[in-house]
Every structure is written in C-alpha cells, then in structure tokens.
Enzyme design. Structure first.
Site, PDB file in Angstrom:
ATOM      1  N   HIS A  72      30.437  47.982  32.297  1.00 32.67           N
ATOM      2  CA  HIS A  72      30.585  46.856  33.219  1.00 32.67           C
ATOM      3  C   HIS A  72      29.550  46.941  34.330  1.00 32.67           C
ATOM      4  CE1 HIS A  72      35.088  45.829  32.312  1.00 32.67           C
ATOM      5  NE2 HIS A  72      34.335  45.842  31.225  1.00 32.67           N
ATOM      6  N   TYR A 201      40.147  42.419  41.079  1.00 31.09           N
ATOM      7  CA  TYR A 201      40.996  42.931  42.164  1.00 31.09           C
ATOM      8  C   TYR A 201      41.425  41.726  43.000  1.00 31.09           C
ATOM      9  CZ  TYR A 201      39.219  47.692  41.318  1.00 31.09           C
ATOM     10  OH  TYR A 201      38.908  48.916  40.769  1.00 31.09           O
ATOM     11  N   PRO A 294      44.480  54.869  43.704  1.00 32.97           N
ATOM     12  CA  PRO A 294      43.624  54.489  42.563  1.00 32.97           C
ATOM     13  C   PRO A 294      42.789  53.225  42.781  1.00 32.97           C
ATOM     14  CG  PRO A 294      45.932  54.127  42.060  1.00 32.97           C
ATOM     15  CD  PRO A 294      45.890  54.831  43.358  1.00 32.97           C
ATOM     16  N   LYS A 298      38.581  56.449  41.754  1.00 33.63           N
ATOM     17  CA  LYS A 298      37.834  57.675  42.037  1.00 33.63           C
ATOM     18  C   LYS A 298      38.480  58.948  41.504  1.00 33.63           C
ATOM     19  CE  LYS A 298      34.596  55.602  43.800  1.00 33.63           C
ATOM     20  NZ  LYS A 298      33.709  55.386  42.668  1.00 33.63           N
ATOM     21  N   TYR A 386      31.366  52.171  44.403  1.00 38.56           N
ATOM     22  CA  TYR A 386      32.201  51.951  43.219  1.00 38.56           C
ATOM     23  C   TYR A 386      31.561  52.591  41.976  1.00 38.56           C
ATOM     24  CZ  TYR A 386      35.674  49.660  40.270  1.00 38.56           C
ATOM     25  OH  TYR A 386      36.716  49.414  39.404  1.00 38.56           O
TER      26      TYR A 386
END
Ligand code: FAS
Ligand code: PHB
Length: 394
Positions: A72, A201, A294, A298, A386
């Site tokens: 991704h 998200y 979460p 990470k 990220y």
C-alpha cells in the site's frame, strides 16, 4: 540443555531474533509456552513497515509475503462524511507499507527456523530466570510435566506484556511509563472483500472505526468500544451496523461489504514503556518492554526493530568480545520506541472520541484532521512515521 542465547517467547520478537542470530552463526533456543498451532493462528497486527519488509526479504524469510502481501502507498482519513488520502508514494519518498498478518510472519519465521534445524521448544512454560546478574544465567521451565533448565550466556525476554521476564528484574531497577486509554477496539475478521483497496481510518462523532484487510477476500475491521466491552452485547448485525455508520461517507455511493464473521474480539489500549530494557545478561524486547495503541500500526514493527539492534549487539559481544553495543542496547531502542509512542498516541488522540471531550475538543480534533489532510508538511509527518522512520535515525 545449553545454548548461547536463551529466548523466551516465539512471537515476532523471539522468532526474528533467533533468525538474525542464526545468520550471524550464533546458536539460540526458543522456549514457547503455547503450541505451534496456537501461535500461528493468533490474529494480531496487520501492517509491516517498509524497512521490515526489506529486512524480511533480505534475510530470506519474505518470499511468501512478497507473493501474498498487499503493498500500500497510502491510507485514507475520513471525517465529517468525507475521505482524504495521505499519499505515501509522494510524501514518504516512495516508501509504503505491506498488509500481511502478523500470524503469517510468525508462520514464515517458524518454517524457516525448523528448515535449518533451529530449536523451538513448544509447550515449554518458562517459570523463572536465574543468575541473570552473572555471566552464567539460566532459565527454569516446565515441559511434559518436568522441571528443566536452559543454561546460556544471555537471555532474551521476548515473552510479551504478560510474560515472566520483565517481572524477573529486581524491584526498584525499572521505571514504568504508562497511559491507559478509556476505550478499546472491537475487531472482526470477516469473509468479505474489503470495500477499499487501502486502509480507512475514520473519526466519527459516535467513535473511531478502521477498515483494514488480510487479503482481497478477507476484511479486518475495528470499532472503538469500551475497554471492558461485553462481546455478547455485540451480535454481528450490531457490529456491521456500527461499521456502516462510522465508515460510510455522504454524497457518494461507497458502501461497506458485509460477510460471515470469522473472528471477533476486544483489544484494550495502552501506551507502556519500561526503562531500561536490560538488566545484567537479560534483554527485554517487543511487548515485554513496551506497548503501543494499535492506531499507528507500530506494535510488531517496534518488536522487530528491538531485535535488529539486539542481534547486532550480541554478535559484537559473543564473536568479537565488544560490549559497547550491548551496553547501549536500551538507549538505542528507546529513541525509536519513544518516537513510535508519540506517533501512536497522536494518531489515537486525533481519531478517537473521548467521553470527557467538550465541543471545543471535538472542533479541535476536526481542525487537526483538516490540517493533516490539507498541509503537505503535516501530511509528510504522518506519512514518514506511518511507513517507518529509517532505522539509522533510531
Ligand atoms: P508476543 O506477545 O507476540 O509474543 C510473546 C510470546 O511469548 C507468545 O507467543 C507467548 O505465548 C510467549 N510467552 C509468554 N510467556 C511465556 C512463558 N512464561 N514461557 C514461554 N513463552 C511465553 N499491533 C499492531 O501493530 N496492530 C494490531 O492490530 C495489533 N493488534 C493486537 C491485538 C492483541 C490482542 C494484542 C495482544 C496485541 C496486538 N498488537 C497489534 C500488538 C502485537 O502485534 C505485538 O506488538 C506483537 O505481538 C509483539 O510481539 P512480541 O514482542 O514477540 O510479543
Ligand atoms: C490491522 O490490519 O490489524 C491493523 C491495521 C492498521 C492498524 C491497526 C491494525 O493501525
């Protein structure tokens, strides 16, 4: 039994450490309390940072991930009924993430270890650590109803948050840093094609929701819930209804796809760090030393970072007699850990609904989301954290 490095725990930390040590010609034995099937079926993390992907491939255990993992180059943040993509390819120098379940990484590492004759003792419950302040530590463990001992030069505590290694450090040596969040995640694994190619998200007035996946056929979805949520109050229909409400946008025809729920569970959320991560010949790694919420994806990546540092330090110590890298193990790991804690706390605080929030706080959260999705500088900061900060930046 005797070995150079005694490893407690066959999660990502223990298995990757054993693999990296093997590549350095260093012998280790892993003691794992559970069965092989249990650890290979335990559904947990899903996102692999770019440098971890590269490491798995470089060290010969990333082949199936390359074939089956989903690469991704972005995620979507949703709020006020609209979606906004964060473009990693543009903002993070072409780096991305790979969606590939932690349990798949565990399967690949176990298969590789057994293929080269490495030792993993399953159903071996480590009971206590002895003489960790000497150069001859050992682990007492139970296997097949018998008390046994594993003698070694060094012990790696890779036994997770509820393991025995962190508590084995004498009272007063460790400092604890913790924040417990007033919510958890109710997660489902569903046989339903993900309704989005990338992760979504969503910050909704009713609470956070996350759309993730494990394959083009399997969705992994989460909603924010109470930390002690009673799952019996959450039949599948109620979970899907809440997911629709929190994820669906207005003004377009995007819809979540439903399907049979294969697994359902609640994960509590905390930030936790212990300092230092070492005592004598005991070295703590992964969840034994730190926990992140979460939201920033990470947890597993931090565990791999710890053992990358530890394997190099152990090689210098056991093969060249150099103790400097081992002495600075905690300090080296903690720099990365605290940056990951900051990022995970920031993502969690920005995206979740807090009962004590006032209308001012909600407007401030929405302004933060608006800023992150409209400022290149802010979006770059999210993207580089990220996909994973480069290891040399620690
Ligand atoms: P682990 O906990 O994975 O492994 C420790 C191992 O030690 C286990 O196999 C255990 O059986 C063994 N052990 C414990 N005590 C022992 C003893 N006395 N003797 C022998 N063996 C012993 N992270 C994300 O990034 N995204 C997520 O969505 C996510 N979801 C999670 C859901 C849950 C329920 C949990 C608990 C964690 C989740 N995490 C997530 C974090 C998770 O991925 C961890 O970061 C990761 O498992 C850390 O790996 P390890 O440090 O190897 O610890
Ligand atoms: C997952 O796929 O399990 C997942 C993905 C991203 C997160 C947390 C969990 O931030």
């Amino acid at each position: 039994m005797r070995t150079e490095v005694g490893i407690v725990g066959a999660g990502p930390a223990g298995l990757m450490l054993a693999h990296l040590l093997h590549l350095e010609g260093i012998e280790s034995v892993i003691l794992e309390a559970r069965t092989r099937q249990y650890v290979e079926e335990r559904i947990r993390a899903g996102v692999i940072e770019q440098w971890v992907r590269d490491l798995l491939i470089e060290t010969g255990v990333g082949g199936r991930m390359e074939r089956e993992g989903l690469v991704h180059h972005g995620i979507e943040l949703r709020f006020k009924g609209a979606g906004h993509r964060i473009d990693f390819a543009d903002l993070a120098g072409g780096r991305g993430v790979t969606v590939y379940g932690q349990h798949e990484v565990v399967k690949d590492l176990i298969a590789a270890r057994l293929a080269y004759g490495g030792e993993i003792v399953f159903e071996a419950q480590a009971a206590s650590l002895q003489d960790v302040e000497t150069d001859k530590p050992f682990i007492r463990y139970r296997k097949d109803g018998e008390e046994r001992e594993l003698h070694c030069d060094v012990i790696a505590g890779c036994d997770g948050f509820h393991g025995i290694c962190r508590p084995a450090v004498p009272e007063g040596v460790l400092s604890f840093f913790e924040r417990v969040y007033p919510f958890g995640w109710l997660g489902i694994l569903a046989k339903a094609p993900p309704a989005s190619e990338e992760l979504i998200y969503s910050s909704h007035d009713e609470g956070f929701a996350l759309l993730s996946m494990r394959s083009p056929e399997i969705s992994r979805l989460y909603i924010q819930c109470h930390p002690d949520e009673d799952l019996s109050q959450w039949p599948d229909e109620r979970v899907w209804s809440e997911l629709h409400r929190r994820l669906e946008t207005t003004g377009d025809d995007w819809h979540l796809t439903e399907g049979p729920v294969l697994q359902k569970g609640v994960t509590a959320m905390r930030s936790f760090v212990v300092e230092p991560m070492q005592h004598g010949r005991l070295f703590l790694t992964g969840d034994a030393a730190h926990i992140v919420p979460p939201t920033g994806a990470k947890g597993m990546n931090l565990a791999i970072a710890d053992v990358r540092v530890l394997s190099r330090a152990l090689s210098a110590f056991l093969r060249q007699g150099r103790a400097d890298l081992l002495e600075s193990y905690s300090e080296t790991c903690l720099r990365r850990i605290w940056k990951a804690q900051r990022f995970s706390w920031w993502m969690t605080s920005m995206l979740h609904r807090f009962d004590e929030h006032t209308p001012f706080d909600r407007r401030r959260q929405l302004a933060e989301l608006d800023y992150v999705t409209s400022s290149r500088a802010a979006a770059t900061s999210l993207a580089e954290n990220y996909v994973g900060l480069p290891m040399e930046q620690a």
